[in-house]
Write a protein that holds these residues in place. Structure first.
Motif, PDB file in Angstrom:
ATOM      1  N   PRO A 198      54.378 -31.268 -17.286  1.00  0.00           N
ATOM      2  CA  PRO A 198      54.479 -29.984 -16.585  1.00  0.00           C
ATOM      3  C   PRO A 198      53.819 -28.864 -17.385  1.00  0.00           C
ATOM      4  N   TYR A 199      53.213 -27.968 -16.667  1.00  0.00           N
ATOM      5  CA  TYR A 199      52.549 -26.780 -17.189  1.00  0.00           C
ATOM      6  C   TYR A 199      51.268 -27.134 -17.961  1.00  0.00           C
ATOM      7  N   LEU A 200      51.363 -28.111 -18.846  1.00  0.00           N
ATOM      8  CA  LEU A 200      50.173 -28.433 -19.631  1.00  0.00           C
ATOM      9  C   LEU A 200      49.077 -29.064 -18.767  1.00  0.00           C
ATOM     10  N   LYS A 201      49.501 -29.853 -17.723  1.00  0.00           N
ATOM     11  CA  LYS A 201      48.490 -30.501 -16.897  1.00  0.00           C
ATOM     12  C   LYS A 201      47.732 -29.517 -16.017  1.00  0.00           C
ATOM     13  N   ASP A 202      48.268 -28.278 -15.894  1.00  0.00           N
ATOM     14  CA  ASP A 202      47.619 -27.277 -15.059  1.00  0.00           C
ATOM     15  C   ASP A 202      46.658 -26.394 -15.834  1.00  0.00           C
ATOM     16  N   ILE A 203      46.552 -26.586 -17.166  1.00  0.00           N
ATOM     17  CA  ILE A 203      45.624 -25.782 -17.957  1.00  0.00           C
ATOM     18  C   ILE A 203      44.204 -26.210 -17.624  1.00  0.00           C
ATOM     19  N   PRO A 204      43.313 -25.272 -17.348  1.00  0.00           N
ATOM     20  CA  PRO A 204      41.926 -25.665 -17.033  1.00  0.00           C
ATOM     21  C   PRO A 204      41.307 -26.436 -18.193  1.00  0.00           C
ATOM     22  N   VAL A 205      40.602 -27.477 -17.863  1.00  0.00           N
ATOM     23  CA  VAL A 205      39.861 -28.343 -18.780  1.00  0.00           C
ATOM     24  C   VAL A 205      40.801 -29.088 -19.716  1.00  0.00           C
TER      25      VAL A 205
END
Length: 667
Positions: free
Chosen positions: A601-608
């Motif tokens: 969660p949250y980390l997978k939504d960081i671009p690139v």
């Protein structure tokens, strides 16, 4: 001048005196308006041009002469006979035939006959099913300057034939004579210019007109009656009804007989009315009745005519009671004399239909072994039964259903994933991320690296970086496929009998026991393609198809008590097509798109950088079923089949509940 004479001792007036008295009576009747015609042209006619009946009754008659149009050549009668292996066609036209030509054609085998004359083109051919051993159908079309009769031969080659004039028409004899041939047929297909091999919808005016024309007259009784007599004008006041009928006899050219109990005075004024309508009005208004035989019309009171009919019926019944009984053995070839135990149709037995035609003294028995009816009745009853069996005992049309089932299943799937191990602060801090790619990637997880070892996957791509503190392994896979299944099943079925074509997988699943100690049972589940077609053949070469196409698959990902869920796609259609045309049913499809992301969660939504903490997969499936159906009439059937338009109207009534104004497809 002497006006009297002695006769038998009595003083009697001479004929000259009687003539003067009659003249005075007629003169005064004209003055009192007993017979005054509003037609000015008739008042200027000379006395010699007036009919004697008009002079005697003092009637004024006005007629209109219409210029008759040029007569067109029309097929009036068409009779089909089969005897001793030969098919004999007798065609009669509205005018004598003087010019015609004929020639055979080999592929397909047919005989073409051109009849020249003044023909009104209609743009549509009439197809008649002959159904004999040598001839299949007869097509009548219009060409420039005449008719074209095309005889389709049932065999592969054209047999010997002769065409010759006969009684103003044409006699066509096809096939060689075979004394051993037992097939017999004698059917009138066209009678009085109207097709006699087609049932007309009940309740329509056309049905009444067609039925009456088949009896040799174009007059229709009841509502919608058509009068074709010459138009006249009549005006009478207290005139003797017998003189009025004499006048109508002169105008119509008919012979009229009036009984002695018809004594009435009539007052009537009719302007420009057909003479037959005027007669019906006078007869109905005065409570009279009439019987017409040929060109003789008999007029009497309604009560007297009813008494005569009742007496005639009683005499006929007495004669039937005295008539000796006869026995007939009627062999039925195609129909069943009695229904079997497994026959669930609602149609009556042939025996039940025959009983309705027998006299009160008649009996009928059925022999199921030989499929024979044993009828014992008077001659008229046996003749009626033979006529009924001749109409019903006909070959049922057979239809070849050719189908092409094309099932396409293109698929596409893609998956990306990552596995990462990180060590910090001399191994005291460890971070692990493992989002291995899903199918179509196949491989075991990458173990915690002790050395620089990259495990080779079964399917897919794996790339690894092994550092001192960070180890990264990238996994990826993509699959794309296209499956196309083509099957061409064919089946032959009878008219109005459902045919079924099935291409399915059978899955057997063991179900759990219902009670303790009871063994489970095997349940059979069928999944695949099921095609059901019910054909109905018309008399003019069309086929009404009732089609049900069903495609089903099993979803083992969703089960209830171990039984997978069934996904079904179904299409139903009613189509009217010509023999040999193809129907296409499409749109039975399933389109599936699935995308999924799994990660931290949250980390997978960081671009690139989010790709380090997640895995992604894409799945696209598409299934489509296309059905091609081609009906082909294999053998001709009964000449009593309905037309394509009637089949279309009946189908609309069943689907809509009312008669629709839509038109059937044009041929």
């Amino acid at each position: 001048m002497e006006l009297f004479q002695m006769w038998n001792g009595r003083l009697m007036p001479k004929q000259s005196l009687l003539g003067l008295l009659v003249a005075y009576v007629i003169f005064f009747a004209n003055l009192t308006g007993c017979s005054v015609s509003p037609d000015k042209d008739l008042s200027r006619q000379p006395a010699a041009a007036q009919t004697p009946a008009a002079k005697g009754a003092g009637a004024a008659v006005a007629t209109k002469e219409a210029n008759p149009p040029a007569l067109a050549l029309v097929l009036q009668d068409l009779t089909v006979r089969e005897d001793r292996g030969q098919t004999i066609l007798l065609a009669k036209f509205s005018q004598p035939i003087s010019q015609f030509r004929h020639f055979p054609l080999p592929n397909p085998a047919r005989i073409v006959l051109d009849v020249f004359g003044n023909v009104k083109p209609t743009g549509q051919a009439d197809i008649y099913r002959i159904d004999t051993s040598t001839v299949a159908t007869l097509r009548v079309s219009h060409v420039e300057g005449g008719f074209r009769l095309t005889t389709d031969i049932a065999a592969a080659t054209v047999p010997a034939y002769t065409i010759m004039p006969e009684d103003g028409g044409l006699r066509i004899v096809i096939g060689a004579e075979n004394p051993n041939a037992t097939a017999r047929k004698d059917v009138m297909i066209v009678r009085g210019g109207v097709r006699a091999d087609i049932r007309t919808p009940e309740g329509s005016t056309g049905a009444i007109q067609g039925a009456v024309k088949s009896l040799g007259t174009d007059k229709v009784t009841g509502e919608g009656k058509k009068y074709t007599g010459e138009k006249i004008s009549l005006e009478f006041k207290d005139a003797d009804i017998k003189n009025v009928f004499r006048l109508l006899a002169e105008v119509s050219g008919k012979n009229i007989v009036i009984t002695d109990d018809v004594n009435r005075k009539v007052t009537v004024r009719l302007i420009e009315v057909p003479w037959d309508q005027a007669m019906d009005l006078i007869v109905d208004t005065n409570g009279l009745g009439k019987d017409e035989t040929g060109n003789v019309i008999r007029i009497s009171t309604a009560g007297r005519l009813k008494s005569e009919r009742d007496a005639l019926a009683a005499a006929k019944k007495s004669e039937e009671n005295l008539e000796p009984l006869q026995t007939a053995y009627l062999t039925v070839n195609y129909a069943k004399v009695m229904k079997g135990q497994n026959d669930l149709t609602t149609d009556k037995d042939l025996v039940e239909k025959v009983k309705a035609l027998l006299s009160p003294r008649g009996k009928v028995e059925a022999d199921q072994r030989t499929n024979t009816l044993i009828v014992r009745d008077i001659k008229s009853g046996i003749d009626d039964v033979q006529g009924l069996i001749g109409r019903l005992d006909t070959r049922t049309p057979q239809v070849l259903i050719e189908s092409n089932l094309i099932e396409t299943t293109p698929t596409f799937s893609r998956a990306l994933g990552i596995e990462m191990e990180a060590l910090f602060n001399n191994g005291r801090v460890r971070s692990s991320t493992r989002f291995r790619a899903d199918a179509p990637f196949e491989g075991s997880p990458q173990p915690t690296p002790t050395d620089n070892l990259l495990i080779i996957p079964n399917t897919g791509f794996r790339f690894g970086y092994f550092g001192n503190n960070i180890t990264q392994v990238l996994s990826a896979a993509e699959a794309q496929g296209n499956v196309k299944i083509i099957s061409r099943p064919s089946v032959v079925t009878l008219n109005n009998v459902e045919s079924q074509i099935e291409s399915a997988n059978i899955v057997r699943i063991r179900t759990s026991a219902a009670t303790v100690g009871e063994a489970g049972t095997l349940r059979e589940i069928r999944a695949g393609i099921i095609l059901k077609v019910t054909p109905q053949v018309s008399a003019d070469g069309f086929v009404l198809l009732n089609i049900t196409a069903k495609s089903s698959t099993l979803d083992f990902g969703r089960t209830v008590d171990g039984i997978p869920q069934e996904n079904t796609r179904e299409a139903k259609a009613n189509v009217l097509v010509r023999d040999g045309e193809t129907v296409v049913i499409g749109g039975i499809m399933k389109d599936t798109n699935a995308n999924s992301d799994t990660g931290v969660p949250y980390l997978k939504d960081i671009p690139v950088l989010g790709w380090i903490f997640k895995k992604s997969s894409w799945q696209k499936d598409f299934e489509e079923l296309v059905v091609f159906i081609t009906p082909r009439i294999m053998s001709a059937g009964s000449e009593n089949l309905p037309t394509a338009e009637q089949l279309w109207r009946d189908q609309l009534k069943q689907t809509d509940g009312t008669a629709s104004s839509k038109s059937p497809p044009k041929p």
